[in-house]
Design an enzyme around this catalytic site. Structure first.
Site, PDB file in Angstrom:
ATOM      1  N   GLY A 224      34.018  32.142  48.579  1.00  0.00           N
ATOM      2  CA  GLY A 224      34.991  33.110  49.214  1.00  0.00           C
ATOM      3  C   GLY A 224      34.901  34.401  48.331  1.00  0.00           C
ATOM      4  O   GLY A 224      33.602  34.669  48.079  1.00  0.00           O
ATOM      5  N   SER A 225      35.750  35.182  48.497  1.00  0.00           N
ATOM      6  CA  SER A 225      35.543  36.500  48.006  1.00  0.00           C
ATOM      7  C   SER A 225      35.474  36.532  46.147  1.00  0.00           C
ATOM      8  O   SER A 225      35.950  35.592  45.519  1.00  0.00           O
ATOM      9  CB  SER A 225      36.822  37.428  48.212  1.00  0.00           C
ATOM     10  OG  SER A 225      38.061  37.211  47.530  1.00  0.00           O
ATOM     11  N   ALA A 226      34.888  37.713  45.729  1.00  0.00           N
ATOM     12  CA  ALA A 226      34.820  37.754  44.325  1.00  0.00           C
ATOM     13  C   ALA A 226      36.126  38.076  43.592  1.00  0.00           C
ATOM     14  O   ALA A 226      36.269  37.603  42.808  1.00  0.00           O
ATOM     15  CB  ALA A 226      33.837  38.883  44.138  1.00  0.00           C
ATOM     16  N   VAL A 228      38.971  36.537  44.700  1.00  0.00           N
ATOM     17  CA  VAL A 228      39.615  35.252  44.509  1.00  0.00           C
ATOM     18  C   VAL A 228      39.027  34.694  43.539  1.00  0.00           C
ATOM     19  O   VAL A 228      39.423  33.885  42.534  1.00  0.00           O
ATOM     20  CB  VAL A 228      39.937  34.784  46.209  1.00  0.00           C
ATOM     21  CG1 VAL A 228      40.625  33.294  45.567  1.00  0.00           C
ATOM     22  CG2 VAL A 228      41.021  35.540  46.721  1.00  0.00           C
ATOM     23  N   GLY A 229      37.665  34.436  43.565  1.00  0.00           N
ATOM     24  CA  GLY A 229      36.808  33.839  42.600  1.00  0.00           C
ATOM     25  C   GLY A 229      37.111  34.319  41.117  1.00  0.00           C
ATOM     26  O   GLY A 229      37.387  33.437  40.468  1.00  0.00           O
ATOM     27  N   GLU A 247      31.150  30.599  44.850  1.00  0.00           N
ATOM     28  CA  GLU A 247      30.002  31.128  45.360  1.00  0.00           C
ATOM     29  C   GLU A 247      30.840  32.403  46.096  1.00  0.00           C
ATOM     30  O   GLU A 247      31.772  32.073  46.935  1.00  0.00           O
ATOM     31  CB  GLU A 247      29.663  30.108  46.430  1.00  0.00           C
ATOM     32  CG  GLU A 247      28.845  28.813  46.163  1.00  0.00           C
ATOM     33  CD  GLU A 247      27.511  29.203  45.419  1.00  0.00           C
ATOM     34  OE1 GLU A 247      26.951  30.329  45.738  1.00  0.00           O
ATOM     35  OE2 GLU A 247      27.174  28.477  44.269  1.00  0.00           O
ATOM     36  N   CYS A 281      27.716  35.876  53.565  1.00  0.00           N
ATOM     37  CA  CYS A 281      27.780  36.595  52.242  1.00  0.00           C
ATOM     38  C   CYS A 281      26.505  37.205  51.892  1.00  0.00           C
ATOM     39  O   CYS A 281      26.205  37.993  51.092  1.00  0.00           O
ATOM     40  CB  CYS A 281      28.108  35.777  51.104  1.00  0.00           C
ATOM     41  SG  CYS A 281      27.460  34.176  51.533  1.00  0.00           S
TER      42      CYS A 281
END
Lengths: 489, 49
Positions: A224-226, A228-229, A247, A281
């Site tokens: 997912g997104s940076a 949320v990561g 990822e 991505c």
């Protein structure tokens, strides 16, 4: 196939008792799925079910786990069109592309079996009068967080290796793609996966937070997104017992060295930047083009091709290159990003426009931002920024001017240029004269910087689904010929 | 052509052995590469050049 619109916990479908939510087709606005999110108590029950199922699943011989995963592949084959149609409806991608996604899910099974054996599995060698053995053991309960852009293929890329390794799974799909998850879990059930080995909790942030904060998980596999990561990375900091695989995205550069074939260069750029409507991505977000006539002509040809590019609903005939974004709201965000870049001084070479009111169908944007202090953001849609350069060193510096490092591409150049590019570019996927969105399933997939946390996926997913156990072993216990110094028996 | 290379002194991808420190001393780079840039025989759906 028919959606259950429920959660799957310990082999039983049940209504979610959390907040109700719905998913609509982002082009037709047809309601595709509605149901309740998993409450905190239901997340707890799902983790407990996975914990109970884990020991027996981990002890199941690998050959049996493999056979079950191969049955899942057969079930996917039998539901190909249902799954592809669901993916197209939910994501907005054209049906032809959704079919390739189901194909990737099917292909993942054989790749994951080979990866398990090559990357993990068992090795042994004689060492004196003992045997040195390396084995791999599953971690336990793995939480899998799926993204919306590949709601079948990308969670599958975590789930299949995790199950092969002997883990049990609690799967939380994106709240934007509950239908694909619903159908995929039905396929696992039809394949005969034992109760509790995989569990489905639907919902958005509240459900996700309950799962990621649960002390009973042994690992968290996220795509997912940076943003949320990053939250998950901070949340799990200090928890040495949990494996975390992130990822995330990229602000990916595509560098043009020269243009040996203009049409081929234009096609490579279209496929790099706008495949899946820019919702990959690995999509190129920044096109780095030499100053001068060659670059001018390329950009003119690219702008013309963008005007002719067919963008339409997922099921339109003739088929579009890409369809809608995942939601009308996502399309609003991309239009705002174009406005913001223009306000910073960007020159719009091709203007992004909504093609039909109320839909997420967008014509792509091409915006020259040369020399402007644009934010290092991943615009997850059909928006390509152009920067012009004067020297090769400047091109490389521009390409690396990002906190991310997922994919990068080079168009043109000689072998020596490519070798130099490879040594200097910071990215985990580097392509030459090929679209940045092309990646082989039997290679690792991941990036550096804020694109991940050094847990590459795809072929290397096997690595984070098991831990190594090294043994020195002998069936006999006996005295050596010579005792150690100082020992008298 | 598909290559898997590591930016380390040796470009050979080592087989897994009983030691694994090499894993965290390099990161993998996967490439699809071609010396030639050319149009495919068939364009993707929706592309007109």
């Amino acid at each position: 196939m028919k959606a259950r619109r429920q959660l799957l916990i310990d082999g039983h479908w049940q209504e979610g008792s959390g907040e109700h939510f719905a998913k609509h087709d982002p082009v037709s606005d047809e309601r595709l799925w509605q149901g309740g999110a998993a409450s905190e108590g239901q997340v707890e029950a799902a983790v407990a079910a996975a914990r109970r199922a884990f020991p027996a699943w981990a002890r199941t011989p690998f050959a049996e786990r493999q056979a079950l995963v191969e049955r899942f592949r057969e079930v996917l084959e039998s539901h190909r069109e249902d799954l592809a149609t669901a993916i197209a409806h939910e994501t907005g991608k054209p049906l032809w592309e959704a079919r390739t996604e189901v194909g990737a899910m099917i292909g993942k099974v054989a790749i994951s079996i080979r990866a398990y054996q090559e990357r993990t599995g068992e090795r042994r060698r004689d060492l004196g009068d003992a045997t040195a053995v390396l084995r791999h053991r599953p971690h336990g309960v793995m939480a899998v967080f799926g993204p919306y852009n590949f709601p079948g293929h990308l969670p599958n890329g975590h789930i299949v290796p995790a199950l092969l390794a002997g883990n049990s799974v609690v799967f939380k799909p994106s709240e934007q793609t509950p239908l694909t998850a619903d159908l995929t879990l039905q396929c696992w059930q039809e394949a005969g996966l034992p109760d509790g080995v995989i569990n489905l909790v639907q919902g958005a942030a509240t459900t996700g937070q309950a799962l990621s904060a649960h002390p009973g998980i042994d690992g968290l596999l996220f795509t997912g997104s940076a943003r949320v990561g990053g939250i998950l990375h901070r949340q799990l900091a200090g928890q040495f017992d949990k494996i975390l695989a992130l990822e995330m995205g990229g602000n990916n550069p595509l560098v043009v060295k020269d243009v040996p074939d203009q049409d081929a260069a234009v096609l490579t750029i279209l496929q790099s930047a706008f495949l899946s409507g820019g919702q990959r991505c690995t999509c190129a977000r920044r096109l780095i083009v030499p100053e001068g006539q060659v670059g001018d002509h390329l950009l003119d040809a690219l702008s013309d091709a963008i005007l002719r590019l067919r963008v339409a609903g997922q099921f339109a005939e003739p088929a579009p290159f890409y369809g809608g974004l995942v939601s009308a709201r996502a399309a609003d965000g991309l239009l705002k990003a174009q406005d913001d870049l223009e306000a910073l001084g960007g020159v719009v070479l091709s203007r992004m426009e909504r093609l039909e009111a109320g839909t997420s169908l967008l014509r792509p944007a091409l915006i020259d931002v040369t020399g402007l202090p644009v934010p290092d953001e991943e615009h997850f849609g059909p928006l390509l920024k152009v920067s012009r350069y004067q020297s090769w060193d400047e091109a490389i510096a521009l390409a690396n001017d990002t906190r991310y490092g997922l994919s990068a591409g080079l168009i043109g150049g000689e072998r020596a240029d490519w070798d130099d590019f490879l040594l200097r570019i910071r990215a985990g996927i580097n392509n030459w004269n090929r679209q940045t969105t092309g990646a082989s399933g039997d290679a690792p997939f991941g990036g550096v910087g804020e694109s991940g946390n050094h847990r590459p996926s795809a072929f290397y997913a096997a690595d984070y689904c098991a831990y190594p156990v090294a043994s020195m072993e002998s069936e006999d216990l006996h005295l050596p010929d010579q005792l150690p110094p100082g020992v008298i028996l | 052509m598909i290559l898997q290379v590591t930016p380390s002194p040796s470009t050979a991808l080592p087989a897994r052995s009983l030691t694994g420190a090499a894993d965290y001393c390099a990161y993998p780079v996967a490439s699809m590469e071609s010396e030639d840039l050319h149009l495919p025989d068939q364009l993707p759906p929706g592309v007109i050049l």
